[in-house]
Write a protein that holds these residues in place. Sequence first.
Motif, mmCIF file in Angstrom:
data_model
loop_
_atom_site.group_PDB
_atom_site.id
_atom_site.type_symbol
_atom_site.label_atom_id
_atom_site.label_comp_id
_atom_site.label_asym_id
_atom_site.label_seq_id
_atom_site.Cartn_x
_atom_site.Cartn_y
_atom_site.Cartn_z
ATOM 1 N N VAL A 13 -12.334 -25.490 -22.838
ATOM 2 C CA VAL A 13 -12.780 -25.272 -24.267
ATOM 3 C C VAL A 13 -13.162 -24.019 -24.347
ATOM 4 C CG1 VAL A 13 -13.719 -26.450 -26.432
ATOM 5 C CG2 VAL A 13 -12.897 -27.706 -24.431
ATOM 6 N N TYR A 66 -4.538 -29.942 -28.907
ATOM 7 C CA TYR A 66 -5.478 -30.983 -29.423
ATOM 8 C C TYR A 66 -5.836 -31.010 -30.669
ATOM 9 C CZ TYR A 66 -10.127 -33.074 -29.432
ATOM 10 O OH TYR A 66 -11.189 -33.948 -29.755
ATOM 11 N N GLY A 80 -13.580 -28.894 -20.240
ATOM 12 C CA GLY A 80 -14.176 -29.686 -21.117
ATOM 13 C C GLY A 80 -13.270 -30.661 -21.827
ATOM 14 N N SER A 81 -12.003 -30.409 -21.686
ATOM 15 C CA SER A 81 -10.934 -31.300 -22.090
ATOM 16 C C SER A 81 -10.029 -31.492 -20.942
ATOM 17 C CB SER A 81 -9.955 -30.613 -23.034
ATOM 18 O OG SER A 81 -10.523 -30.572 -24.203
ATOM 19 N N LEU A 116 -18.572 -33.807 -29.992
ATOM 20 C CA LEU A 116 -17.843 -33.667 -28.896
ATOM 21 C C LEU A 116 -18.334 -33.437 -27.711
ATOM 22 C CD1 LEU A 116 -14.707 -31.717 -30.837
ATOM 23 C CD2 LEU A 116 -14.851 -34.096 -30.421
ATOM 24 N N SER A 117 -19.346 -32.415 -27.601
ATOM 25 C CA SER A 117 -20.073 -32.003 -26.417
ATOM 26 C C SER A 117 -21.576 -32.214 -26.630
ATOM 27 C CB SER A 117 -19.875 -30.784 -25.961
ATOM 28 O OG SER A 117 -20.206 -29.773 -27.076
ATOM 29 N N GLU A 150 -14.360 -38.882 -28.834
ATOM 30 C CA GLU A 150 -13.143 -39.228 -28.169
ATOM 31 C C GLU A 150 -13.177 -40.490 -27.087
ATOM 32 O OE1 GLU A 150 -9.537 -38.102 -28.676
ATOM 33 O OE2 GLU A 150 -10.505 -35.939 -28.116
ATOM 34 N N TYR A 155 -9.437 -26.226 -27.879
ATOM 35 C CA TYR A 155 -9.941 -27.288 -27.203
ATOM 36 C C TYR A 155 -9.057 -27.925 -26.057
ATOM 37 C CZ TYR A 155 -12.670 -27.655 -31.465
ATOM 38 O OH TYR A 155 -13.609 -27.454 -32.677
ATOM 39 N N TYR A 198 -10.802 -34.371 -25.479
ATOM 40 C CA TYR A 198 -12.196 -33.818 -25.130
ATOM 41 C C TYR A 198 -12.904 -34.837 -24.383
ATOM 42 C CZ TYR A 198 -15.658 -30.291 -25.687
ATOM 43 O OH TYR A 198 -16.391 -28.921 -25.485
ATOM 44 N N THR A 201 -18.485 -28.295 -32.369
ATOM 45 C CA THR A 201 -18.624 -29.171 -31.381
ATOM 46 C C THR A 201 -19.401 -30.567 -31.708
ATOM 47 O OG1 THR A 201 -20.718 -28.276 -31.018
ATOM 48 C CG2 THR A 201 -18.935 -27.431 -29.841
#
Length: 412
Positions: free
Chosen positions: A287, A322, A272-273, A168-169, A202, A318, A215, A165
């Motif tokens: 996700v 993805y 999440g995406s 991404l998060s 992203e 994802y 994402y 992650t």
Amino acid sequence: MKKVYSIAILLLLSIKGFSQGSPDYGSGMKFNLNDDGSKYLRVLSWAQVWGQYNSDRPLDANGNEQADLDFSVRRARVLLYAQINKDFMIVTHFGLNSLNTSNLTPTGKGESSQLFMHDAYVQYSLGSKNAVGAGLHYWNGISRLNNQSTLNLLTLDNQRQAWATLGLSDQFARHIGAFAKGSFGKLQYRVAINGAATNNLEGVNATVNGGAAIYSGARLLGTKEAGRTYAGYFEYEIFDSESNLLPYKVGTYLGTKKVFNIGAGFFSHPNGSVIADLAGNLSGQDVTILGLDAFYDTPIGQKNAAITAYALYQNSDYGKNYTLGTTYETGSMLHGHLGYVLPGKSKTRFQPYVSYDHREIDAINDNASQIGVGANAFFSGHNSKLTLEYQSLKYATNKAVNTVTLQAMIYL
């Protein structure tokens, strides 16, 4: 002046060591704040410097060829934790990563030159074996590698896709949220509920082209729809128990413990995406990342030999088709590494190792593989070591990327 001398002498006397794989380092830079040592401040500092050879480097931003040999400061960090009393602890961790000739700035004010927070959390104990806490933390889910310490890696660096992650998060594998951790008998656990980052790697909006997810749920759908993540990792300790005072998992104990753990973990980010339909309307995609792993580390015989082995299966969803570069993708991965500390009585120890990854990638209906062959030379456990590694990455039909890296590391 006497006070200054006293502090300096205390500092010198306290540089004895840390338990993560170093047999002769003692308690390290630890400053007791009362007579019995129940109140203390512990300071860790480390640096990893790389020299890396790659004859197939891509062109730089100006379209020029880059040098085959490059130097970088892979990590430079400081970590502090303080036990205020038996119930309360605070952890602060800051530093920089991957500083090289391409991102140096004239006066050290560029983004790559700046220190940033890795961890900043508080913790409250629930008895002797369990605790809860909150802040910017590294109590992650999925696998041992997603909770890996960079102080005592077996391989040159962590398996990159296992930090599943990162960016991404979260902020460099750290989320802001609340966690609980501890153990019940032989079962050790860590669980967390966190906020999801709205700014991430992203940097694009979803389009109908290709029909692939991106994402960016927290940014495009809003934090009410996609603002929470959930994580957990659970492991059963068959032999010796490992410390979970701090979240960082040991990569190799060099035979100082006998450990065999079976683990399983997860990461979940609802919506999440996002993916766009033919009219450009966005819908969320969950996700979900799952991991199953095993870690084995044991001394062998009477001559200080030791073996370390690790295996991980990770399934990463994802969203539909993805991908992000050659690092993140919806699909599955098998990873394993094996190291052997050569027998001997000398303080300098050698540990050859091999690693291998195989990834199945949904978006391209193809796979990627990576092999690493290297060796560690330990001059004082993990506190002073050199690592030399050859690595070859083959991604789908692309030409294999081969690198040779020499790392020098010291930590106190």
